[in-house]
Design a protein around this motif. Structure first.
Motif, mmCIF file in Angstrom:
data_model
loop_
_atom_site.group_PDB
_atom_site.id
_atom_site.type_symbol
_atom_site.label_atom_id
_atom_site.label_comp_id
_atom_site.label_asym_id
_atom_site.label_seq_id
_atom_site.Cartn_x
_atom_site.Cartn_y
_atom_site.Cartn_z
ATOM 1 N N SER A 1 5.078 14.512 9.445
ATOM 2 C CA SER A 1 4.342 14.172 7.862
ATOM 3 C C SER A 1 5.528 14.607 7.087
ATOM 4 O O SER A 1 5.962 13.573 6.189
ATOM 5 C CB SER A 1 3.369 14.759 7.545
ATOM 6 N N ALA A 2 6.160 15.698 6.970
ATOM 7 C CA ALA A 2 7.095 16.059 6.301
ATOM 8 C C ALA A 2 8.450 15.212 6.155
ATOM 9 O O ALA A 2 8.939 14.934 5.370
ATOM 10 C CB ALA A 2 7.410 17.478 6.179
ATOM 11 N N ALA A 3 8.764 15.018 7.444
ATOM 12 C CA ALA A 3 9.927 14.007 7.633
ATOM 13 C C ALA A 3 9.730 12.755 7.090
ATOM 14 O O ALA A 3 10.811 12.233 6.519
ATOM 15 C CB ALA A 3 10.338 13.940 9.199
ATOM 16 N N LEU A 4 8.662 12.182 7.250
ATOM 17 C CA LEU A 4 8.245 10.728 6.902
ATOM 18 C C LEU A 4 8.330 10.478 5.214
ATOM 19 O O LEU A 4 8.948 9.796 4.880
ATOM 20 C CB LEU A 4 7.029 10.228 7.555
ATOM 21 N N VAL A 5 7.622 11.559 4.684
ATOM 22 C CA VAL A 5 7.545 11.360 3.156
ATOM 23 C C VAL A 5 9.112 11.761 2.748
ATOM 24 O O VAL A 5 9.444 11.031 1.837
ATOM 25 C CB VAL A 5 6.707 12.891 2.815
ATOM 26 N N GLY A 6 9.920 12.702 3.416
ATOM 27 C CA GLY A 6 11.343 12.955 2.710
ATOM 28 C C GLY A 6 12.193 11.694 3.244
ATOM 29 O O GLY A 6 12.896 11.302 2.273
ATOM 30 N N GLY B 1 11.830 24.101 4.784
ATOM 31 C CA GLY B 1 12.977 24.740 5.078
ATOM 32 C C GLY B 1 13.791 24.039 6.194
ATOM 33 O O GLY B 1 14.897 24.428 6.676
ATOM 34 N N GLN B 2 13.267 23.301 7.222
ATOM 35 C CA GLN B 2 13.544 22.625 8.398
ATOM 36 C C GLN B 2 14.625 21.553 7.692
ATOM 37 O O GLN B 2 14.681 21.324 6.755
ATOM 38 C CB GLN B 2 12.401 22.139 9.228
ATOM 39 N N THR B 3 15.222 21.180 8.924
ATOM 40 C CA THR B 3 16.200 20.051 8.735
ATOM 41 C C THR B 3 15.605 18.949 9.497
ATOM 42 O O THR B 3 15.469 18.911 10.659
ATOM 43 C CB THR B 3 17.482 20.414 9.064
ATOM 44 N N LEU C 1 13.928 10.576 15.516
ATOM 45 C CA LEU C 1 13.454 11.397 14.470
ATOM 46 C C LEU C 1 13.605 12.870 15.026
ATOM 47 O O LEU C 1 12.703 13.115 16.119
ATOM 48 C CB LEU C 1 12.188 11.178 13.777
ATOM 49 N N TYR C 2 14.491 13.650 14.548
ATOM 50 C CA TYR C 2 14.478 14.904 15.131
ATOM 51 C C TYR C 2 13.938 15.798 13.820
ATOM 52 O O TYR C 2 14.397 15.713 12.560
ATOM 53 C CB TYR C 2 15.780 15.296 15.403
ATOM 54 N N VAL C 3 13.372 17.155 13.950
ATOM 55 C CA VAL C 3 13.164 18.237 12.983
ATOM 56 C C VAL C 3 13.816 19.339 13.822
ATOM 57 O O VAL C 3 13.173 19.887 15.018
ATOM 58 C CB VAL C 3 11.740 18.478 12.532
ATOM 59 N N ASP C 4 14.681 20.316 13.221
ATOM 60 C CA ASP C 4 15.346 21.266 13.656
ATOM 61 C C ASP C 4 15.845 20.906 15.163
ATOM 62 O O ASP C 4 15.762 21.996 16.081
ATOM 63 C CB ASP C 4 14.537 22.685 13.579
ATOM 64 N N GLY C 5 16.130 19.915 15.457
ATOM 65 C CA GLY C 5 16.754 19.531 17.017
ATOM 66 C C GLY C 5 15.470 19.296 17.604
ATOM 67 O O GLY C 5 16.170 18.803 18.999
ATOM 68 N N GLU C 6 14.507 19.148 17.412
ATOM 69 C CA GLU C 6 13.468 18.718 18.409
ATOM 70 C C GLU C 6 12.979 17.364 18.256
ATOM 71 O O GLU C 6 12.855 17.099 17.022
ATOM 72 C CB GLU C 6 12.247 19.694 18.153
#
Length: 163
Positions: free
Chosen positions: A79-84, A27-29, A46-51
């Protein structure tokens, strides 16, 4: 969602930037941003939920430098961001950043953008795979595999310029 734009600063520096945002399974962006200027300098994030998870900087005179987050959840998020990213979002970002026009790709400005973008993309992907592997243990091959796919997406898009 992918966005691309160009602007010129007050001192005359021309800059091109692009970003792609995409949802992660939990559910993160995630967002990846590339910024390049005509002084042969640029940044990738690379940011996840602004971080911020990863920051790569390219400068023709000093090369590539990377920063990775040391927060405990950074590895899982990377990991999740890279796979996406290795799926549709990476291709969308590269298509937007590189542009479709041969006139752009063959211009002096376009060549600078694509060359610097190649190094920045490589840095963001490699640093993301690295932070992913820090605590992934047995999951590290997944990180490296996703990184290899993402690297391929960037190479295909950013090496498509005139010499």
């Amino acid at each position: 969602m992918t966005v691309v734009d160009e602007y010129t600063t007050q001192d005359g520096t021309r800059t091109r930037w692009a970003s792609v945002s995409y949802s992660l399974p939990q559910g993160q962006t995630a967002e990846v941003v590339l910024v390049v200027d005509d002084a042969n300098h640029g940044d990738g994030y690379l940011y996840v939920d602004g971080e911020a998870i990863v920051h790569s900087t390219w400068d023709a005179s000093t090369g590539l430098t990377n920063w990775i987050s040391s927060t405990p959840e950074a590895s899982e998020l990377a990991s999740a961001a890279l796979v996406g990213l290795a799926g549709g979002p990476g291709t969308e970002l590269m298509d937007a950043f590189g542009g479709e026009s041969q006139a752009f790709k063959c211009s002096a400005w376009g060549k600078k953008v694509l060359r610097a973008g190649k190094y920045i993309w490589s840095g963001v992907v490699a640093a993301s795979a690295g932070v992913c592997c820090l605590s992934a243990g047995a999951g590290c091959p997944l990180c490296l595999g996703a990184g290899a796919v993402a690297q391929g997406i960037g190479a295909d898009a950013l090496e498509d310029y005139c010499d």
